[in-house]
Design a protein around this motif. Structure first.
Motif, PDB file in Angstrom:
ATOM      1  N   SER A 281     -16.858 -20.474  13.869  1.00  0.00           N
ATOM      2  CA  SER A 281     -15.558 -20.150  14.448  1.00  0.00           C
ATOM      3  C   SER A 281     -14.705 -19.509  13.359  1.00  0.00           C
ATOM      4  CB  SER A 281     -14.884 -21.421  14.978  1.00  0.00           C
ATOM      5  OG  SER A 281     -13.608 -21.118  15.493  1.00  0.00           O
ATOM      6  N   TYR A 282     -14.405 -18.222  13.528  1.00  0.00           N
ATOM      7  CA  TYR A 282     -13.653 -17.468  12.528  1.00  0.00           C
ATOM      8  C   TYR A 282     -12.204 -17.289  12.950  1.00  0.00           C
ATOM      9  CZ  TYR A 282     -18.265 -16.122  10.715  1.00  0.00           C
ATOM     10  OH  TYR A 282     -19.542 -16.134  10.209  1.00  0.00           O
ATOM     11  N   THR A 283     -11.386 -16.787  12.022  1.00  0.00           N
ATOM     12  CA  THR A 283      -9.975 -16.491  12.273  1.00  0.00           C
ATOM     13  C   THR A 283      -9.686 -15.056  11.839  1.00  0.00           C
ATOM     14  OG1 THR A 283      -9.154 -17.092  10.078  1.00  0.00           O
ATOM     15  CG2 THR A 283      -9.484 -18.904  11.666  1.00  0.00           C
ATOM     16  N   PRO A 284      -8.497 -14.538  12.154  1.00  0.00           N
ATOM     17  CA  PRO A 284      -8.141 -13.185  11.689  1.00  0.00           C
ATOM     18  C   PRO A 284      -8.210 -13.033  10.169  1.00  0.00           C
ATOM     19  CG  PRO A 284      -6.651 -13.863  13.428  1.00  0.00           C
ATOM     20  CD  PRO A 284      -7.487 -15.071  13.094  1.00  0.00           C
ATOM     21  N   VAL A 285      -8.048 -14.129   9.433  1.00  0.00           N
ATOM     22  CA  VAL A 285      -8.129 -14.053   7.973  1.00  0.00           C
ATOM     23  C   VAL A 285      -9.509 -13.572   7.533  1.00  0.00           C
ATOM     24  CG1 VAL A 285      -8.090 -15.412   5.836  1.00  0.00           C
ATOM     25  CG2 VAL A 285      -6.346 -15.774   7.596  1.00  0.00           C
ATOM     26  N   HIS A 286     -10.541 -13.976   8.245  1.00  0.00           N
ATOM     27  CA  HIS A 286     -11.891 -13.534   7.887  1.00  0.00           C
ATOM     28  C   HIS A 286     -12.032 -12.024   8.058  1.00  0.00           C
ATOM     29  CE1 HIS A 286     -12.597 -17.880   8.665  1.00  0.00           C
ATOM     30  NE2 HIS A 286     -13.496 -17.743   7.698  1.00  0.00           N
ATOM     31  N   VAL A 287     -11.449 -11.491   9.123  1.00  0.00           N
ATOM     32  CA  VAL A 287     -11.500 -10.047   9.334  1.00  0.00           C
ATOM     33  C   VAL A 287     -10.735  -9.336   8.221  1.00  0.00           C
ATOM     34  CG1 VAL A 287     -10.933  -8.167  10.916  1.00  0.00           C
ATOM     35  CG2 VAL A 287     -11.692 -10.373  11.825  1.00  0.00           C
ATOM     36  N   ARG A 288      -9.589  -9.902   7.851  1.00  0.00           N
ATOM     37  CA  ARG A 288      -8.802  -9.330   6.763  1.00  0.00           C
ATOM     38  C   ARG A 288      -9.579  -9.345   5.455  1.00  0.00           C
ATOM     39  NH1 ARG A 288      -3.896  -6.569   7.333  1.00  0.00           N
ATOM     40  NH2 ARG A 288      -2.578  -7.574   8.878  1.00  0.00           N
ATOM     41  N   ALA A 289     -10.274 -10.442   5.197  1.00  0.00           N
ATOM     42  CA  ALA A 289     -11.044 -10.560   3.957  1.00  0.00           C
ATOM     43  C   ALA A 289     -12.151  -9.509   3.904  1.00  0.00           C
ATOM     44  CB  ALA A 289     -11.637 -11.963   3.837  1.00  0.00           C
ATOM     45  N   LEU A 290     -12.761  -9.229   5.036  1.00  0.00           N
ATOM     46  CA  LEU A 290     -13.798  -8.199   5.076  1.00  0.00           C
ATOM     47  C   LEU A 290     -13.203  -6.812   4.846  1.00  0.00           C
ATOM     48  CD1 LEU A 290     -15.964  -9.546   8.022  1.00  0.00           C
ATOM     49  CD2 LEU A 290     -16.641  -9.379   5.618  1.00  0.00           C
ATOM     50  N   GLY A 291     -12.001  -6.581   5.376  1.00  0.00           N
ATOM     51  CA  GLY A 291     -11.327  -5.313   5.118  1.00  0.00           C
ATOM     52  C   GLY A 291     -10.983  -5.167   3.641  1.00  0.00           C
ATOM     53  N   ALA A 292     -10.533  -6.271   3.038  1.00  0.00           N
ATOM     54  CA  ALA A 292     -10.229  -6.253   1.610  1.00  0.00           C
ATOM     55  C   ALA A 292     -11.479  -5.983   0.787  1.00  0.00           C
ATOM     56  CB  ALA A 292      -9.602  -7.589   1.204  1.00  0.00           C
ATOM     57  N   TYR A 293     -12.583  -6.591   1.205  1.00  0.00           N
ATOM     58  CA  TYR A 293     -13.841  -6.388   0.481  1.00  0.00           C
ATOM     59  C   TYR A 293     -14.295  -4.935   0.555  1.00  0.00           C
ATOM     60  CZ  TYR A 293     -18.795  -6.503  -0.606  1.00  0.00           C
ATOM     61  OH  TYR A 293     -20.039  -6.223  -1.138  1.00  0.00           O
ATOM     62  N   ARG A 294     -14.153  -4.327   1.715  1.00  0.00           N
ATOM     63  CA  ARG A 294     -14.579  -2.937   1.867  1.00  0.00           C
ATOM     64  C   ARG A 294     -13.833  -2.037   0.879  1.00  0.00           C
ATOM     65  NH1 ARG A 294     -17.187  -0.626   6.011  1.00  0.00           N
ATOM     66  NH2 ARG A 294     -16.699  -2.337   7.420  1.00  0.00           N
ATOM     67  N   GLY A 295     -12.515  -2.210   0.802  1.00  0.00           N
ATOM     68  CA  GLY A 295     -11.734  -1.393  -0.116  1.00  0.00           C
ATOM     69  C   GLY A 295     -12.032  -1.690  -1.567  1.00  0.00           C
ATOM     70  N   LEU A 296     -12.153  -2.968  -1.897  1.00  0.00           N
ATOM     71  CA  LEU A 296     -12.450  -3.347  -3.281  1.00  0.00           C
ATOM     72  C   LEU A 296     -13.829  -2.868  -3.711  1.00  0.00           C
ATOM     73  CD1 LEU A 296     -11.079  -7.001  -3.609  1.00  0.00           C
ATOM     74  CD2 LEU A 296     -10.257  -4.961  -4.808  1.00  0.00           C
ATOM     75  N   ALA A 297     -14.796  -2.964  -2.809  1.00  0.00           N
ATOM     76  CA  ALA A 297     -16.151  -2.519  -3.155  1.00  0.00           C
ATOM     77  C   ALA A 297     -16.172  -1.026  -3.453  1.00  0.00           C
ATOM     78  CB  ALA A 297     -17.120  -2.844  -2.012  1.00  0.00           C
ATOM     79  N   GLU A 298     -15.378  -0.277  -2.731  1.00  0.00           N
ATOM     80  CA  GLU A 298     -15.279   1.164  -2.982  1.00  0.00           C
ATOM     81  C   GLU A 298     -14.579   1.426  -4.315  1.00  0.00           C
ATOM     82  OE1 GLU A 298     -15.483   5.356  -2.283  1.00  0.00           O
ATOM     83  OE2 GLU A 298     -16.575   3.627  -1.483  1.00  0.00           O
ATOM     84  N   ALA A 299     -13.596   0.591  -4.640  1.00  0.00           N
ATOM     85  CA  ALA A 299     -12.791   0.813  -5.844  1.00  0.00           C
ATOM     86  C   ALA A 299     -13.483   0.360  -7.122  1.00  0.00           C
ATOM     87  CB  ALA A 299     -11.445   0.095  -5.710  1.00  0.00           C
ATOM     88  N   VAL A 300     -14.155  -0.798  -7.075  1.00  0.00           N
ATOM     89  CA  VAL A 300     -14.702  -1.356  -8.320  1.00  0.00           C
ATOM     90  C   VAL A 300     -16.182  -1.716  -8.232  1.00  0.00           C
ATOM     91  CG1 VAL A 300     -12.455  -2.260  -9.026  1.00  0.00           C
ATOM     92  CG2 VAL A 300     -13.992  -3.719  -7.707  1.00  0.00           C
ATOM     93  N   GLY A 301     -16.798  -1.531  -7.056  1.00  0.00           N
ATOM     94  CA  GLY A 301     -18.201  -1.894  -6.895  1.00  0.00           C
ATOM     95  C   GLY A 301     -18.333  -3.233  -6.190  1.00  0.00           C
ATOM     96  N   PRO A 302     -19.448  -3.461  -5.479  1.00  0.00           N
ATOM     97  CA  PRO A 302     -19.593  -4.679  -4.668  1.00  0.00           C
ATOM     98  C   PRO A 302     -19.628  -5.974  -5.461  1.00  0.00           C
ATOM     99  CG  PRO A 302     -21.633  -3.395  -4.702  1.00  0.00           C
ATOM    100  CD  PRO A 302     -20.576  -2.530  -5.299  1.00  0.00           C
ATOM    101  N   VAL A 303     -20.264  -5.972  -6.623  1.00  0.00           N
ATOM    102  CA  VAL A 303     -20.350  -7.214  -7.404  1.00  0.00           C
ATOM    103  C   VAL A 303     -18.976  -7.634  -7.899  1.00  0.00           C
ATOM    104  CG1 VAL A 303     -21.318  -8.290  -9.462  1.00  0.00           C
ATOM    105  CG2 VAL A 303     -22.741  -6.769  -8.074  1.00  0.00           C
ATOM    106  N   ALA A 304     -18.241  -6.689  -8.492  1.00  0.00           N
ATOM    107  CA  ALA A 304     -16.894  -6.997  -8.973  1.00  0.00           C
ATOM    108  C   ALA A 304     -15.982  -7.373  -7.816  1.00  0.00           C
ATOM    109  CB  ALA A 304     -16.329  -5.808  -9.739  1.00  0.00           C
ATOM    110  N   ALA A 305     -16.166  -6.734  -6.658  1.00  0.00           N
ATOM    111  CA  ALA A 305     -15.341  -7.047  -5.494  1.00  0.00           C
ATOM    112  C   ALA A 305     -15.571  -8.481  -5.033  1.00  0.00           C
ATOM    113  CB  ALA A 305     -15.654  -6.067  -4.360  1.00  0.00           C
ATOM    114  N   ARG A 306     -16.829  -8.919  -5.008  1.00  0.00           N
ATOM    115  CA  ARG A 306     -17.116 -10.307  -4.601  1.00  0.00           C
ATOM    116  C   ARG A 306     -16.455 -11.297  -5.556  1.00  0.00           C
ATOM    117  NH1 ARG A 306     -22.448  -8.244  -3.548  1.00  0.00           N
ATOM    118  NH2 ARG A 306     -23.258  -9.170  -5.464  1.00  0.00           N
ATOM    119  N   LYS A 307     -16.573 -11.030  -6.845  1.00  0.00           N
ATOM    120  CA  LYS A 307     -15.979 -11.943  -7.834  1.00  0.00           C
ATOM    121  C   LYS A 307     -14.460 -11.995  -7.693  1.00  0.00           C
ATOM    122  CE  LYS A 307     -19.633 -11.370 -11.299  1.00  0.00           C
ATOM    123  NZ  LYS A 307     -19.968 -10.873 -12.658  1.00  0.00           N
TER     124      LYS A 307
END
Length: 248
Positions: free
Chosen positions: A46-72
């Motif tokens: 059971s997810y909330t809108p925060v999870h969708v937001r976190a995925l949006g944040a990850y997409r942008g961060l992964a583009e900006a600094v790479g997926p590994v750094a974005a996860r950290k």
């Protein structure tokens, strides 16, 4: 990416809203990119809108600094204070700004290299030289890196003292700036060596200019991706200050 439609959200709802597949949503939850989903009595996520937001944040961060750094970074944002989280995000902007500045200086340095190539030896001024420590500090690299680049034929310092202390004139300083930018762009030592050799030949700096222009374009794209993720990052940071929802 559209806004979340209802609460609670199923895995497939989060996938549709975020643009990721169902399996990717599960994988990113397992990796800690998004908070663990609450579980219903029958075991469904059971997810909330925060999870969708976190995925949006990850997409942008992964583009900006790479997926590994974005996860950290996302893991940090969910556990740090608001002040600490804001500082961490600001650091990403600073990093991109510094990369852009380094690349712009490298472009300027190419002109210096070309001018020095056609200037008679010995016309430089002592006041224009830098020690290895000064140059390393200006570039944000270790002195050992400059020595290694010298061994590899990338940067050629002048040696002016009886102790053979290294001193770098305008051409060498320019070459070092270009090397920093090329290495930051992901080029290996052999590739950088060939580009630097070409740059020292008459009208041979075209390839280096092309690479540096591409690097600036890439930095701009990464910066825009980070800006687009701004609202989602803010939602992740502020949600970390809220009480965690209880599973049912």
């Amino acid at each position: 990416m559209g806004g979340p439609r209802r609460v609670p959200l199923r895995t497939i709802d989060v996938a549709r809203e975020s643009g990721y597949s169902v399996q990717q949503v599960r994988d990113l939850e397992r990796l800690g990119v998004i908070p663990p989903a609450a579980r219903s009595a029958n075991g469904y996520r059971s997810y909330t809108p925060v999870h969708v937001r976190a995925l949006g944040a990850y997409r942008g961060l992964a583009e900006a600094v790479g997926p590994v750094a974005a996860r950290k970074l996302l893991l940090r944002l969910r556990t740090e204070t608001l002040t600490e989280a804001a500082s961490a995000i600001s650091a990403v902007h600073v990093r991109l700004a510094r990369e852009r500045e380094e690349t712009l200086r490298a472009q300027e340095a190419l002109a210096v290299i070309e001018a020095e190539t056609h200037r008679p030896y010995g016309t430089g001024q002592e006041a224009d030289t830098m020690t290895i420590t000064e140059l390393a500090g200006a570039l944000g690299v270790r002195s050992s890196a400059l020595r290694f680049w010298e061994q590899e034929g990338l940067v050629a310092p002048e040696r002016v003292t009886s102790l053979r202390a290294r001193r770098y004139g305008p051409s060498a300083v320019g070459a070092a700036r270009v090397v920093v930018a090329l290495r930051g762009a992901g080029y290996g030592i052999p590739e950088v060596r060939e580009i630097m050799r070409s740059s020292r030949r008459h009208d041979g700096s075209g390839e280096a200019r092309r690479i540096l222009r591409q690097r600036l374009d890439r930095i701009a794209a990464r910066t825009v991706a980070l800006l687009r993720a701004g609202a989602d990052l803010a939602a992740v940071v502020t949600s970390a200050e809220e009480p965690a929802p209880q599973g049912r």
